[in-house]
Enzyme design. Structure first.
Site, PDB file in Angstrom:
ATOM      1  N   SER A  51      15.168 -33.189 -10.017  1.00 24.71           N
ATOM      2  CA  SER A  51      15.396 -34.308  -9.109  1.00 24.71           C
ATOM      3  C   SER A  51      16.000 -35.480  -9.893  1.00 24.71           C
ATOM      4  O   SER A  51      16.975 -35.311 -10.605  1.00 24.71           O
ATOM      5  CB  SER A  51      14.083 -34.677  -8.407  1.00 24.71           C
ATOM      6  OG  SER A  51      14.316 -35.542  -7.316  1.00 24.71           O
ATOM      7  N   GLN A  52      15.418 -36.665  -9.782  1.00 24.30           N
ATOM      8  CA  GLN A  52      15.936 -37.813 -10.523  1.00 24.30           C
ATOM      9  C   GLN A  52      15.982 -37.518 -12.020  1.00 24.30           C
ATOM     10  O   GLN A  52      16.850 -38.027 -12.739  1.00 24.30           O
ATOM     11  CB  GLN A  52      15.084 -39.058 -10.245  1.00 24.30           C
ATOM     12  CG  GLN A  52      15.551 -40.301 -10.984  1.00 24.30           C
ATOM     13  CD  GLN A  52      14.724 -41.521 -10.645  1.00 24.30           C
ATOM     14  OE1 GLN A  52      14.975 -42.197  -9.639  1.00 24.30           O
ATOM     15  NE2 GLN A  52      13.721 -41.828 -11.469  1.00 24.30           N
TER      16      GLN A  52
ATOM     17  N   ASP B 139      16.506 -28.263   1.100  1.00 17.02           N
ATOM     18  CA  ASP B 139      15.844 -29.198   0.183  1.00 17.02           C
ATOM     19  C   ASP B 139      15.097 -30.299   0.937  1.00 17.02           C
ATOM     20  O   ASP B 139      13.938 -30.578   0.672  1.00 17.02           O
ATOM     21  CB  ASP B 139      16.884 -29.802  -0.762  1.00 17.02           C
ATOM     22  CG  ASP B 139      16.273 -30.737  -1.776  1.00 17.02           C
ATOM     23  OD1 ASP B 139      15.915 -30.272  -2.870  1.00 17.02           O
ATOM     24  OD2 ASP B 139      16.135 -31.943  -1.464  1.00 17.02           O
TER      25      ASP B 139
ATOM     26  N   HIS C 264      12.243 -29.515  -1.343  1.00 16.92           N
ATOM     27  CA  HIS C 264      12.425 -30.274  -2.577  1.00 16.92           C
ATOM     28  C   HIS C 264      11.244 -30.157  -3.544  1.00 16.92           C
ATOM     29  O   HIS C 264      11.446 -30.075  -4.756  1.00 16.92           O
ATOM     30  CB  HIS C 264      12.674 -31.745  -2.249  1.00 16.92           C
ATOM     31  CG  HIS C 264      13.126 -32.533  -3.442  1.00 16.92           C
ATOM     32  ND1 HIS C 264      14.340 -32.311  -4.063  1.00 16.92           N
ATOM     33  CD2 HIS C 264      12.514 -33.527  -4.141  1.00 16.92           C
ATOM     34  CE1 HIS C 264      14.476 -33.147  -5.084  1.00 16.92           C
ATOM     35  NE2 HIS C 264      13.392 -33.883  -5.153  1.00 16.92           N
TER      36      HIS C 264
END
Length: 287
Positions: free
Chosen positions: A91-92, A213, A268
């Site tokens: 992710s980030q 996601d 996600h």
């Protein structure tokens, strides 16, 4: 002939090069421990490092701050393993990991796996925590008005603002965004040449994402795609950052080192713990 040990009908495979894992937004090192455990169980002897800075609320800190503090940690691990390492960013954490690779081009990362990371930027779901925090200042914060927050000094102090990509306000994106257009080499900086060097020295970059996601928006951002003003997907190969080889994607691709995987049915928060994803799209590609 080499004998591969088997325990409880599970093939035990040789260890991989060390693996460094970078967590995502509003999570922490704990979320990555499950993936680290899976890697160690499948390949006993593989050393894993789960970076433990900027967990929870601290993950909202500006991305350059995170890159500049995590980068030396990565280089220290690299120095301990001259044979090379693997890097996984979720992710980030994937876009932070890319920032580290570009900002510290003397790394010895062999394989970089970007796991459902907004490499093309985010334009969709606004984190409910962010919306709540700024409701008094931006009471009408929506997708269409989010640029008013994110493309401001205040908004650039929030990690999400650093990779917010609004196709309707690209002039403001280039003017105010302090992270994504820089690591994309869309803006000239003193470190521009280093960014390409840091990416092209990879042996492999793997981009993983999927249509179910539910958080990364558009989900194709996980493969460097973006939306245009007509809400159409612009794939990475149609983008100028690829055509101009701004930071090395085209170089990797032409050398057969850039790989795309689209996986359906994964939300996600399942990417780093779904066994099929771990077996087929993560562990399989580690050096």
């Amino acid at each position: 002939m080499e004998t591969i040990p088997v325990y409880n009908d599970v093939e035990i495979k040789p260890p991989h090069k060390p693996v460094v894992l970078v967590h995502g937004l509003m999570t922490g090192d704990v979320t990555m421990l499950e993936l680290a455990k899976q890697i160690e169980e499948m390949h006993p002897g593989t050393k894993t490092y789960v970076l433990n800075r900027f967990c929870g609320w601290a993950s909202l800190e500006p991305l350059w701050k995170q890159v500049l503090e995590l980068g030396p940690d990565l280089l220290q691990i690299c120095s301990q393993h001259p044979e090379g390492i693997n890097l996984i960013g979720y992710s980030q954490g994937g876009i932070i990991a890319r920032g580290m690779l570009e900002s510290y081009p003397n790394h010895n990362v062999h394989t970089f796996i970007s796991l459902s990371s907004p490499q093309g930027g985010q334009y969709g779901i606004i984190n409910f925590i962010i919306a709540k925090c700024f409701s008094s200042i931006f009471p009408n914060l929506t997708l269409k008005t989010a640029y008013e927050l994110f493309y401001s000094k205040m908004g650039q102090d929030i990690s999400v603002g650093n990779y917010w990509y609004d196709p309707y306000h690209l002039d403001l994106y280039l003017k105010y965004s302090k992270y994504l257009p820089i690591i994309n080499n869309e803006l000239e900086t003193s470190n521009s040449s280093n960014y390409k060097k840091g990416i092209t020295r990879l042996k492999r970059m793997i981009l993983i994402g999927g249509p179910d996601d539910g958080v990364i928006s558009p989900w194709q951002s996980s493969q460097f795609a973006v939306l245009n003003e007509n809400q159409e997907i612009v794939t990475v190969k149609e983008r100028s950052i690829y055509k101009n080889d701004s930071f090395g994607l085209k170089t990797l691709d032409e050398a057969g080192k850039l790989m795309f995987f689209t996986v359906i049915g994964i939300s996600h928060h399942e990417w780093y713990k779904d066994k099929s994803v771990i077996d087929n799209f993560i562990i399989k590609w580690l050096d």
